[in-house]
Every structure is written in structure tokens, then in C-alpha cells.
Design a protein around this motif. Structure first.
Motif, PDB file in Angstrom:
ATOM      1  N   HIS A 127      54.898   4.688 -87.412  1.00  0.00           N
ATOM      2  CA  HIS A 127      54.787   6.117 -87.706  1.00  0.00           C
ATOM      3  C   HIS A 127      54.120   6.346 -89.068  1.00  0.00           C
ATOM      4  N   TYR A 128      54.418   5.485 -90.032  1.00  0.00           N
ATOM      5  CA  TYR A 128      53.834   5.609 -91.367  1.00  0.00           C
ATOM      6  C   TYR A 128      52.323   5.396 -91.326  1.00  0.00           C
ATOM      7  N   LEU A 181      46.723   7.642 -91.537  1.00  0.00           N
ATOM      8  CA  LEU A 181      45.397   7.777 -90.929  1.00  0.00           C
ATOM      9  C   LEU A 181      45.120   9.217 -90.519  1.00  0.00           C
ATOM     10  N   THR A 182      46.145   9.899 -90.025  1.00  0.00           N
ATOM     11  CA  THR A 182      45.988  11.307 -89.645  1.00  0.00           C
ATOM     12  C   THR A 182      45.665  12.166 -90.856  1.00  0.00           C
ATOM     13  N   ILE A 200      41.974  15.548 -94.063  1.00  0.00           N
ATOM     14  CA  ILE A 200      41.296  15.892 -95.320  1.00  0.00           C
ATOM     15  C   ILE A 200      39.785  15.911 -95.130  1.00  0.00           C
ATOM     16  N   PHE A 201      39.258  14.904 -94.452  1.00  0.00           N
ATOM     17  CA  PHE A 201      37.819  14.911 -94.151  1.00  0.00           C
ATOM     18  C   PHE A 201      37.467  16.104 -93.268  1.00  0.00           C
ATOM     19  N   ALA A 244      42.235   1.845 -91.400  1.00  0.00           N
ATOM     20  CA  ALA A 244      43.049   1.391 -90.273  1.00  0.00           C
ATOM     21  C   ALA A 244      43.060  -0.135 -90.205  1.00  0.00           C
ATOM     22  N   GLY A 245      41.901  -0.745 -90.450  1.00  0.00           N
ATOM     23  CA  GLY A 245      41.833  -2.209 -90.441  1.00  0.00           C
ATOM     24  C   GLY A 245      42.711  -2.824 -91.514  1.00  0.00           C
ATOM     25  N   ILE A 246      42.704  -2.219 -92.707  1.00  0.00           N
ATOM     26  CA  ILE A 246      43.530  -2.725 -93.805  1.00  0.00           C
ATOM     27  C   ILE A 246      45.014  -2.561 -93.472  1.00  0.00           C
ATOM     28  N   TYR A 247      45.363  -1.387 -92.942  1.00  0.00           N
ATOM     29  CA  TYR A 247      46.764  -1.134 -92.576  1.00  0.00           C
ATOM     30  C   TYR A 247      47.252  -2.129 -91.533  1.00  0.00           C
TER      31      TYR A 247
END
Length: 215
Positions: free
Chosen positions: A127-128, A133-134, A139-140, A189-192
Motif C-alpha cells: 500500500h505504501y 507512485l500515485t 503531482i505531474f 517504481a523500479g527502485i521501490y
């Protein structure tokens, strides 16, 4: 290569004579210690991730590149402030949840309860990551909408180029912002998934092993 715990669990299951035999309680304690260590690292990483942007802001060259007037000139400053406050509040909430999970797992002496805490920790991490990512996409998205609604975007950005049509340049900039948002979100997302995914996979293995032991 199998790690030490995998070898010991394999011995416990197959009763091999060339390795020391461990009792159920000893195997459980090893799984418990590894799970506690994993959750502690999740907690530490979430704090580092939260503090890193603020530490970078202390660097003059980084701070000088930050232009907060851009959002205000687009008329989206209130939206950005609202999203930032929400992001801070929810991030602090998740950090507290990770600390809470770590404290809970650190004192458990029951396999079924440990399984439940491992499952809840994995779900909290999921969820975090989705929330972070959301927020980046939102923001973008707000910036893109603000740019699209600005009828004088070229003037707002103080771009002086007589050879380019303002409308074409506007949509080119919006396209660049959109691509940048997608690429940045994908990179994040890749880093997460690299950091948190590696840790949650370890928790998943511990969960599966506990489930086998309780069967």
C-alpha cells in the motif's frame, strides 16, 4: 546459493545426519529473528527515503534549481501544497506503521501471530509503494493540467523564440512533461520494487516456511 537458514531448515525437514538437528522452537526463533531484521530494514529505508529530499535541499546548487514560482504562475500552487501536505501526513503514518510492525514482531512468541504480522507487513509495504507512485503521478498530472489550461504558457515560462508557434511549443512542452512524468514514475517504481520487493520476498519465504511448520 542456499543461506544458512535454508540449510538448517532443509536439515530439519529431511533429518540429514551430517548437519545439526534443530527443534521446532529453534527453527521458529531463527525465522522470527530474520523477519524482525527485515521489518527493521523496511522501517529504516522508509525514514531515509523521507529525509533524503530534505537533505538534498541543504545543498545550495540543488536548492537554487528549485523554482516554486512555477506552480504559482500556473495557478496550481494550492493544489501542490495540498498534495504535499497529504504526502507528508500519509508518509509519516506509514513510517509509524512500519515501526509498529517491527515492535510487534520483535516480541512475538507465537508462530500463528508471527504469520499474521508478516502478512500485514507485506500488505502495508504494498500500500505504501502504491501510494508513493500515485502521488508522483498526481503531482505531474496537476502540472500538466495547469500547463494545458494556461493560454500564455510560453510567456509564463519566459520562452522567447520568434520562429516557433506558441501553441505548438505549448503542446510540445506538455508532451515532454508527460513523458518525463511516466519515465520518472517508472524509475521510482523500479527502485521501490528493488528495495522493498527484495525485503518483502524474504518475508514471503519466512511466511511460507512458517505455514509448512504449522501444517
Amino acid at each position: 546459493m542456499l543461506d544458512e537458514l535454508d540449510l538448517l531448515k532443509k536439515d530439519w525437514q529431511k533429518k540429514e545426519t551430517n548437519l545439526p538437528r534443530l527443534t521446532y522452537e529453534e527453527i521458529y526463533k531463527m525465522i522470527w529473528k530474520k523477519s524482525s531484521s527485515v521489518v527493521r530494514w523496511i522501517f529504516y529505508i522508509s525514514i531515509i527515503e523521507f529525509l533524503l529530499p530534505h537533505l538534498l535541499y541543504l545543498i545550495p546548487s540543488f536548492r537554487n534549481e528549485m523554482d516554486y514560482n512555477f506552480a504559482k504562475s500556473l495557478g496550481i500552487d494550492k493544489w501542490i501544497i495540498a498534495l504535499t501536505i497529504t504526502q507528508y501526513a500519509v508518509a509519516i503514518y506509514f513510517i509509524f506503521q512500519f515501526y509498529k510492525r517491527y515492535r510487534e514482531i520483535s516480541v512475538l512468541d507465537d508462530a500463528k501471530k508471527l504469520m499474521n504480522k508478516i502478512f500485514r507487513t507485506r500488505r502495508t509495504v504494498k500500500h505504501y509503494v502504491l501510494f508513493c507512485l500515485t502521488m508522483v503521478l498526481l503531482i505531474f498530472g496537476v502540472f500538466i493540467v495547469g500547463m494545458a489550461l494556461d493560454n500564455n504558457l510560453v510567456e509564463t515560462l519566459n520562452i522567447k523564440n520568434q520562429n516557433v508557434d506558441p501553441d505548438q511549443l505549448k503542446w510540445l512542452l506538455i508532451g515532454v512533461m508527460t513523458v518525463a512524468g511516466i519515465l520518472f514514475t517508472g524509475l521510482l517504481a523500479g527502485i521501490y520494487f528493488l528495495l522493498y520487493g527484495l525485503l518483502t520476498r524474504k518475508l514471503s519465504r519466512n511466511y511460507i516456511e512458517l505455514k509448512r511448520m504449522e501444517a
